[in-house]
Each structure stands twice: as C-alpha cells, then as structure tokens.
Design a protein around this motif. Structure first.
Motif, PDB file in Angstrom:
ATOM      1  N   VAL A 164    -132.609  50.290 -24.070  1.00 23.87           N
ATOM      2  CA  VAL A 164    -134.008  50.047 -23.704  1.00 23.87           C
ATOM      3  C   VAL A 164    -134.921  50.943 -24.516  1.00 23.87           C
ATOM      4  O   VAL A 164    -135.957  50.502 -25.042  1.00 23.87           O
ATOM      5  CB  VAL A 164    -134.214  50.279 -22.191  1.00 23.87           C
TER       6      VAL A 164
ATOM      7  N   GLN B 280    -140.487  54.661 -16.990  1.00 20.16           N
ATOM      8  CA  GLN B 280    -140.529  53.254 -17.384  1.00 20.16           C
ATOM      9  C   GLN B 280    -139.133  52.752 -17.749  1.00 20.16           C
ATOM     10  O   GLN B 280    -138.767  51.623 -17.414  1.00 20.16           O
ATOM     11  CB  GLN B 280    -141.489  53.069 -18.560  1.00 20.16           C
TER      12      GLN B 280
ATOM     13  N   ARG C 101    -136.952  49.819 -15.769  1.00 20.20           N
ATOM     14  CA  ARG C 101    -136.356  48.669 -16.445  1.00 20.20           C
ATOM     15  C   ARG C 101    -134.860  48.556 -16.153  1.00 20.20           C
ATOM     16  O   ARG C 101    -134.333  47.464 -15.956  1.00 20.20           O
ATOM     17  CB  ARG C 101    -136.589  48.780 -17.956  1.00 20.20           C
TER      18      ARG C 101
ATOM     19  N   ALA D 263    -133.708  45.839 -13.132  1.00 16.84           N
ATOM     20  CA  ALA D 263    -133.033  44.660 -13.681  1.00 16.84           C
ATOM     21  C   ALA D 263    -131.665  44.426 -13.056  1.00 16.84           C
ATOM     22  O   ALA D 263    -130.968  43.476 -13.432  1.00 16.84           O
ATOM     23  CB  ALA D 263    -132.875  44.801 -15.195  1.00 16.84           C
TER      24      ALA D 263
ATOM     25  N   ALA E 219    -132.165  44.057 -18.449  1.00 20.62           N
ATOM     26  CA  ALA E 219    -132.962  45.263 -18.692  1.00 20.62           C
ATOM     27  C   ALA E 219    -133.744  45.166 -19.998  1.00 20.62           C
ATOM     28  O   ALA E 219    -134.790  45.805 -20.154  1.00 20.62           O
ATOM     29  CB  ALA E 219    -132.056  46.482 -18.722  1.00 20.62           C
TER      30      ALA E 219
ATOM     31  N   LYS F  27    -140.499  44.296 -14.234  1.00 21.66           N
ATOM     32  CA  LYS F  27    -139.434  44.890 -13.429  1.00 21.66           C
ATOM     33  C   LYS F  27    -140.067  45.661 -12.272  1.00 21.66           C
ATOM     34  O   LYS F  27    -141.124  46.282 -12.431  1.00 21.66           O
ATOM     35  CB  LYS F  27    -138.582  45.853 -14.257  1.00 21.66           C
TER      36      LYS F  27
ATOM     37  N   THR G 189    -143.260  47.735 -14.063  1.00 22.88           N
ATOM     38  CA  THR G 189    -143.581  47.864 -15.477  1.00 22.88           C
ATOM     39  C   THR G 189    -143.261  46.556 -16.189  1.00 22.88           C
ATOM     40  O   THR G 189    -142.505  45.723 -15.679  1.00 22.88           O
ATOM     41  CB  THR G 189    -142.795  49.037 -16.110  1.00 22.88           C
ATOM     42  N   ASP G 190    -143.858  46.399 -17.357  1.00 23.09           N
ATOM     43  CA  ASP G 190    -143.681  45.166 -18.120  1.00 23.09           C
ATOM     44  C   ASP G 190    -143.801  45.495 -19.598  1.00 23.09           C
ATOM     45  O   ASP G 190    -144.319  46.559 -19.977  1.00 23.09           O
ATOM     46  CB  ASP G 190    -144.750  44.140 -17.718  1.00 23.09           C
ATOM     47  N   GLU G 191    -143.324  44.585 -20.445  1.00 22.67           N
ATOM     48  CA  GLU G 191    -143.404  44.797 -21.889  1.00 22.67           C
ATOM     49  C   GLU G 191    -144.859  44.887 -22.345  1.00 22.67           C
ATOM     50  O   GLU G 191    -145.186  45.606 -23.296  1.00 22.67           O
ATOM     51  CB  GLU G 191    -142.691  43.653 -22.617  1.00 22.67           C
TER      52      GLU G 191
END
Length: 394
Positions: free
Chosen positions: A198, A209, A213, A217, A239, A245, A269-271
């Motif tokens: 990650v 963060q 993830r 996940a 993940a 997530k 959190t997110d991309e």
C-alpha cells in the motif's frame, strides 16, 4: 548514525553489526514479507521488492531484554523504516516500550504485532507489544486454511485488529532451506507485506491511512466477527483498490447509561476524497436511523447515538462514500443498555520481562524483531531523536 558498519541492520543482543539469524524464526518471517518471485525458487513473499532491515534483540534461545527491544524500535524508526514487523511477544506493560512505539508513530511508521499464541482473549489479559493502545499498532491474529481462527491464536474483539494466514505457512529458512511453521508470528508478516504494498503504491500516505486501508479491506469472515475488531481476514488485493475504506469503528460496551449520547468514532479514507461518512443505527431491530458523521481530524469522523431506554439493544455500522459513489461499509456492532453494563476492568500492569515465546507448533522460537524497510519508498535517514549510545550496554 552512531552505528558502525550497520549495512544489514544491527544485533542489539550482541551489540554488533551482524544480525544474522541463528534460529530460523526471523528468516521465515522475512521470507513471507519479501521473498523474490518469478524465479522458480522456493516461495514468494507478499512484497517481492521490499527491503528488509534486520534488527535482532533476542538470542537464539529466545532470551533478551526490553531495553534492547526499545533500542531496536528507536533505530528502525530513526533510520527510515516505515513498517515494523514484530513477530514476538512476552512480558507485561512497559511504559518505556510504549514510548518507543509512540516515537515510531511520530516518525510515520506502522507497528504490526503478533497477537500471541496462547489461545486466549487479549481483551481480558493483554499480550504485549500487540496490546499497546497506540494508533500505529496493528495487532494480528492467525487464521487457518479454512478461514477459522487457528486453535493457538490469541484474539480480541477490541484489541486484535484482523486475522491473516498463520497455520502451515511455508517460508524461507537459513542455509537455503524451507519449512512450514504455525503461529501469529507467521500471520503478522502477511499484514506487514500488504502494508508495504500500500505504501509503495502511494508514498505520501500517513501511517493511519495505511492502517485503515489494510484493516478496512479485510474480508468479513464469521469466525472473526467476535474475535477481531474488523471482523475479517486480510485481503491484499482489496487493500490496493482505490475504493473507500472504513476501519477502527468504536466498539461500544454494554452500558447502564440511559441518558446517552453514545459516541462513535470511525476512520475512513479513499484514493481521492471521501464525500460522506454515515452512521446507521437501529434500536431493537427497528428501522435504521442515519446520522451524518462529522470530521474531527483528517480521515477521522464522529457521531453520537442518542440515549435509549433500559433494555434496548443498539446495532450500528458506518458507511463511507467517495465522489464516484464507491461505497465501503464497516462490520455491524451492537451493545445493550443494561444494568451492570460498563467498561471492562483494568487488568493492571505487570513486571517487565520478555521470556521465550512458545506455542507455534510447540517449539521455542528465537524472537527476532523483524523490521521492514521499504526500499521502494525510501525515506532519507533521520537524525536520531534519542541518544542511543547512552542506552546501549557497555
């Protein structure tokens, strides 16, 4: 950095620059993290291109000191390690050890720790270092090939974060050999390897963060619903996906408080960005009520369920949505408004000692502190925040 010829790492037990494994435990763990792939040899690690910083603080028979463990943690965090794999355990609470973990946290490093091999509930009787209540700690239970909790594995609904494969794990051993071992020691490097993947995908992430993830996940599995915080088993592919997530949702205990409110915190959190986080709760199986959760810190959200009458059972979960309408939902938790409800009693502190840890198949283990250093996302070495030379034995 004050350590001469620490090319591969450091042996804090022997106070020299040769951290060579004299038992096999550390080599086995390192292989699960980073053994090379696509070479038609042996096994493959979770992160093929990770670099491993070998830091040893216990001898071949598993004996060592908390002081040496602390030095190893400080060294790793001060010299750029991002994921610290801790396949070891034993002894009681140590304020100094907790402060070392907190120092690693402040250097943006994760501390992934084995839950232990006593088959017991860490919520009732903590196992250290996995049970330190520090935000960068991920505590790992062991699953078997049937997605059940391994018979030897410790567990904890609020103190163990997720499960990972830890039974009959084939990995590398010294002298170009391979061996299958059992234990939460074997589960922990699976999680460390995924955390490294990650971070390699996005080097700018913070430790929390990355933890969200990895833990968020996890695949929901019935065996881990009441035995881990996430209720699931590690999923490497999930993940690494860009979907949001959710993790570390407050697990509330039963309480006699009818006035409320009952606060719930979650991390999401997110991309790209999280558009909304919602707390959904129902009382006694009734229709759900939705409460928007408000950000209280980056990626942290809070909401409060109002007070309920005595005897009520409240079930709740958290959902996060991103800009593309991708959604992630936490496990569902519940608590009851009941007489006698309340927080579990404090188990107290114990004298500091780190004995040999047994239970991974019945044999004693050399408990090497295997600290993963990700070469793919190398961070320049930081100056030591502690004067380690003063801590080192004469």
């Amino acid at each position: 950095n004050g350590f001469v010829d620490d090319v591969f790492g450091w042996d804090f037990a022997g106070n020299d620059s040769d951290p060579k494994d004299d038992n096999g435990h550390g080599t086995h763990v390192a292989g699960t993290i980073a053994a090379s792939g696509d070479n038609e040899i042996g096994v493959v690690g979770v992160n093929w291109q990770a670099s491993v910083m070998a830091l040893k603080f216990l001898s071949g028979n598993g004996s060592g000191s908390a002081d040496d463990a602390i030095e190893a943690i400080l060294y790793a965090a001060s010299n750029g390690a991002r994921v610290l794999n801790n396949s070891w355990g034993g002894g009681g609470f140590s304020r100094a050890l907790q402060e070392a973990i907190e120092f690693a946290r402040d250097q943006n490093a994760l501390f992934v720790a084995a839950a232990g091999n006593d088959g017991r509930d860490n919520d009732a009787l903590p196992t250290y270092p996995a049970s330190y209540d520090v935000a960068n700690v991920i505590a790992v239970a062991a699953s078997d090939r049937n997605d059940r909790l391994a018979s030897f594995s410790n567990f904890g609904a609020t103190s163990v974060d997720l499960a990972a494969p830890g039974a009959d794990i084939l990995s590398t051993m010294p002298n170009d050999s391979y061996r299958s071992l059992n234990g939460t020691s074997m589960a922990t490097p699976h999680v460390s390897g995924v955390a490294a993947l990650v971070w390699a995908q996005n080097a700018d992430l913070g430790y929390r963060q990355v933890a969200v993830r990895v833990v968020g996940a996890a695949d929901p599995v019935p065996a881990f619903e009441g035995t881990t915080w996430s209720g699931g088993r590690l999923n490497a592919a999930a993940a690494l996906t860009p979907a949001p997530k959710v993790a570390f949702v407050t697990r509330r205990d039963d309480t006699a408080d009818t006035a409320g409110p009952y606060a719930v915190t979650a991390w999401a959190t997110d991309e790209t960005s999280v558009e909304a986080v919602t707390l959904s709760y129902s009382v006694n199986g009734g229709a759900p009520t939705l409460l928007p959760m408000q950000p209280s810190a980056p990626d942290e959200y809070r909401a409060a369920i109002p007070g309920q009458v005595m005897g009520s059972t409240i079930a709740y979960f958290v959902e996060a949505v991103d800009a593309d309408d991708n959604r992630a939902t936490s496990a569902t938790y519940s608590f009851q408004i009941a007489e006698g409800g309340g927080d579990a009693p404090d188990c107290g502190n114990f004298a500091v000692a780190i004995p040999t840890w047994t239970g991974t198949g019945g044999g004693s283990l050399s408990l090497l502190l295997n600290l993963l250093f990700m070469g793919a996302v190398f961070v320049s070495a930081r100056k030591l925040a502690y004067v380690l030379a003063e801590r080192r034995r004469d």
